[in-house]
Design a protein around this motif. Structure first.
Motif, mmCIF file in Angstrom:
data_model
loop_
_atom_site.group_PDB
_atom_site.id
_atom_site.type_symbol
_atom_site.label_atom_id
_atom_site.label_comp_id
_atom_site.label_asym_id
_atom_site.label_seq_id
_atom_site.Cartn_x
_atom_site.Cartn_y
_atom_site.Cartn_z
ATOM 1 N N LEU A 119 33.896 32.687 42.542
ATOM 2 C CA LEU A 119 34.023 32.306 41.164
ATOM 3 C C LEU A 119 34.485 33.373 40.271
ATOM 4 C CD1 LEU A 119 31.123 29.764 40.951
ATOM 5 C CD2 LEU A 119 33.342 29.411 40.840
ATOM 6 N N GLN A 120 34.014 34.572 40.695
ATOM 7 C CA GLN A 120 34.208 35.928 39.742
ATOM 8 C C GLN A 120 35.667 36.132 40.125
ATOM 9 O OE1 GLN A 120 31.316 39.016 39.018
ATOM 10 N NE2 GLN A 120 31.188 38.872 41.173
ATOM 11 N N ALA A 121 36.253 35.784 41.151
ATOM 12 C CA ALA A 121 37.661 36.161 41.485
ATOM 13 C C ALA A 121 38.488 35.027 40.685
ATOM 14 C CB ALA A 121 38.035 36.404 42.741
ATOM 15 N N ASP A 122 38.177 33.847 40.915
ATOM 16 C CA ASP A 122 38.915 32.627 40.182
ATOM 17 C C ASP A 122 38.186 31.513 39.988
ATOM 18 O OD1 ASP A 122 40.945 30.858 39.575
ATOM 19 O OD2 ASP A 122 42.211 30.940 41.322
ATOM 20 N N ALA A 123 37.675 31.261 38.775
ATOM 21 C CA ALA A 123 36.732 30.404 38.195
ATOM 22 C C ALA A 123 37.493 28.898 38.330
ATOM 23 C CB ALA A 123 36.266 30.792 36.899
ATOM 24 N N THR A 124 38.661 28.809 38.637
ATOM 25 C CA THR A 124 39.524 27.654 38.581
ATOM 26 C C THR A 124 39.632 26.918 39.947
ATOM 27 O OG1 THR A 124 41.758 28.482 38.795
ATOM 28 C CG2 THR A 124 40.815 28.361 36.763
ATOM 29 N N LEU A 125 38.965 27.729 40.932
ATOM 30 C CA LEU A 125 39.155 27.266 42.358
ATOM 31 C C LEU A 125 38.459 25.856 42.251
ATOM 32 C CD1 LEU A 125 38.469 30.401 44.416
ATOM 33 C CD2 LEU A 125 40.605 29.192 44.393
ATOM 34 N N VAL A 148 35.511 31.323 32.091
ATOM 35 C CA VAL A 148 36.310 31.624 30.945
ATOM 36 C C VAL A 148 37.803 31.877 31.653
ATOM 37 C CG1 VAL A 148 34.759 32.538 29.560
ATOM 38 C CG2 VAL A 148 35.808 34.082 30.990
ATOM 39 N N ALA A 149 38.777 32.023 30.772
ATOM 40 C CA ALA A 149 39.988 32.476 31.051
ATOM 41 C C ALA A 149 40.094 34.160 30.550
ATOM 42 C CB ALA A 149 41.241 31.628 30.651
ATOM 43 N N LEU A 150 40.755 34.862 31.465
ATOM 44 C CA LEU A 150 41.019 36.240 31.032
ATOM 45 C C LEU A 150 42.370 36.334 30.504
ATOM 46 C CD1 LEU A 150 39.018 38.249 33.742
ATOM 47 C CD2 LEU A 150 38.022 37.546 31.746
ATOM 48 N N LEU A 151 42.540 36.911 29.171
ATOM 49 C CA LEU A 151 43.802 36.965 28.834
ATOM 50 C C LEU A 151 44.324 38.402 28.526
ATOM 51 C CD1 LEU A 151 43.069 34.923 25.554
ATOM 52 C CD2 LEU A 151 43.768 34.013 27.753
ATOM 53 N N ASP A 152 45.708 38.600 28.756
ATOM 54 C CA ASP A 152 46.233 39.917 28.563
ATOM 55 C C ASP A 152 46.436 40.325 27.266
ATOM 56 O OD1 ASP A 152 48.179 41.874 28.595
ATOM 57 O OD2 ASP A 152 49.240 41.292 30.160
ATOM 58 N N PRO A 153 45.722 41.421 26.773
ATOM 59 C CA PRO A 153 45.481 41.935 25.524
ATOM 60 C C PRO A 153 47.068 42.511 25.134
ATOM 61 C CG PRO A 153 44.241 43.539 26.860
ATOM 62 C CD PRO A 153 44.721 42.299 27.960
ATOM 63 N N ILE A 178 42.478 52.285 33.492
ATOM 64 C CA ILE A 178 42.597 52.702 34.946
ATOM 65 C C ILE A 178 41.945 51.607 35.829
ATOM 66 C CG2 ILE A 178 42.077 54.351 36.701
ATOM 67 C CD1 ILE A 178 42.394 56.515 34.591
ATOM 68 N N LYS A 179 41.001 51.345 35.467
ATOM 69 C CA LYS A 179 40.156 50.073 35.985
ATOM 70 C C LYS A 179 39.280 49.252 34.960
ATOM 71 C CE LYS A 179 36.568 48.681 39.177
ATOM 72 N NZ LYS A 179 35.505 49.024 40.080
ATOM 73 N N SER A 180 39.726 47.790 35.044
ATOM 74 C CA SER A 180 38.985 46.891 34.329
ATOM 75 C C SER A 180 38.673 45.748 35.155
ATOM 76 C CB SER A 180 40.006 46.612 33.003
ATOM 77 O OG SER A 180 39.606 45.698 32.413
ATOM 78 N N THR A 181 37.654 45.308 34.943
ATOM 79 C CA THR A 181 37.133 44.154 35.670
ATOM 80 C C THR A 181 35.927 43.521 35.284
ATOM 81 O OG1 THR A 181 36.693 43.162 38.045
ATOM 82 C CG2 THR A 181 35.711 45.409 37.506
ATOM 83 N N THR A 182 35.800 42.015 35.203
ATOM 84 C CA THR A 182 34.755 41.581 34.987
ATOM 85 C C THR A 182 33.820 41.004 36.117
ATOM 86 O OG1 THR A 182 35.973 39.204 35.223
ATOM 87 C CG2 THR A 182 36.167 40.238 32.849
ATOM 88 N N GLU A 183 34.169 41.432 37.367
ATOM 89 C CA GLU A 183 33.502 40.932 38.385
ATOM 90 C C GLU A 183 32.262 42.090 38.550
ATOM 91 O OE1 GLU A 183 36.012 40.446 42.306
ATOM 92 O OE2 GLU A 183 37.811 39.802 40.735
ATOM 93 N N LEU A 184 31.328 41.534 38.738
ATOM 94 C CA LEU A 184 29.765 42.254 38.966
ATOM 95 C C LEU A 184 29.698 42.558 40.463
ATOM 96 C CD1 LEU A 184 27.684 40.397 36.250
ATOM 97 C CD2 LEU A 184 28.906 42.577 36.181
ATOM 98 N N PRO A 185 29.085 43.585 40.673
ATOM 99 C CA PRO A 185 29.010 43.840 42.066
ATOM 100 C C PRO A 185 27.802 42.949 42.498
ATOM 101 C CG PRO A 185 27.921 45.734 40.709
ATOM 102 C CD PRO A 185 28.739 44.878 39.832
ATOM 103 N N LEU A 186 27.849 42.582 43.783
ATOM 104 C CA LEU A 186 26.845 41.587 44.294
ATOM 105 C C LEU A 186 26.208 42.299 45.389
ATOM 106 C CD1 LEU A 186 29.416 38.418 44.463
ATOM 107 C CD2 LEU A 186 27.717 39.069 42.582
#
Length: 155
Positions: A12-18, A51-56, A141-149
């Protein structure tokens, strides 16, 4: 939380639309138990939003500004006024209360320096501030919304 829950969260963190069927296949469950687990994770508040992540850049807000704020006032009335004021500024996408030399840290997304200046003027009008320091990000350089599990304790 067990290995199946961790795998579901990773999907779900990688793709909530699955689709649930796709998640179930990836984690090694059938669809119904997978869906029940997702519902439990939502009910428990582990999954807070999809949510949907948008390109700034494509939305013309590609300039990221980190703003450090220091204040000499540390009472609840000041904090409430400041937090509510910051919440009303759409360009502020994150606000943190910090430990150390900086009291608050904001992440702001704007199209350019002139737009940031307008946000800055709104910010300094919210409450009494001792110091405001701005840093413009040169490169993401790095930007993610994925939390470490990896830190989730096994059942």
């Amino acid at each position: 939380m067990d290995k199946f829950d961790r795998r579901i969260l990773a999907c779900l963190q990688a793709d909530a639309t699955l689709a649930v069927a796709d998640i179930a296949q990836r984690v090694g469950l059938s669809a119904t138990p997978c869906w029940r687990r997702i519902q439990k994770l939502e009910a428990a508040g582990v999954i807070t939003k999809r949510v949907a992540l948008l390109d700034p850049e494509k939305l013309n807000v590609g300039v990221t500004v980190f703003v450090s704020v220091r204040t000499s006032e540390h009472d609840m009335a000041w904090l409430q006024r400041f937090a509510e004021g910051v919440a009303s500024i759409s360009e502020v996408v994150e606000l943190y209360r910090m430990s150390g030399d900086v009291d608050y840290l904001l992440r702001i997304q704007v199209p350019d320096i002139a737009a940031y200046d307008a946000v800055y003027k709104r910010l300094i009008g919210l409450a009494r501030l001792q110091d405001v320091s701005s840093s413009f990000a040169m490169e993401r350089i790095k930007s993610t919304t994925e939390l470490p599990l990896a830190y989730i304790a096994d059942k």
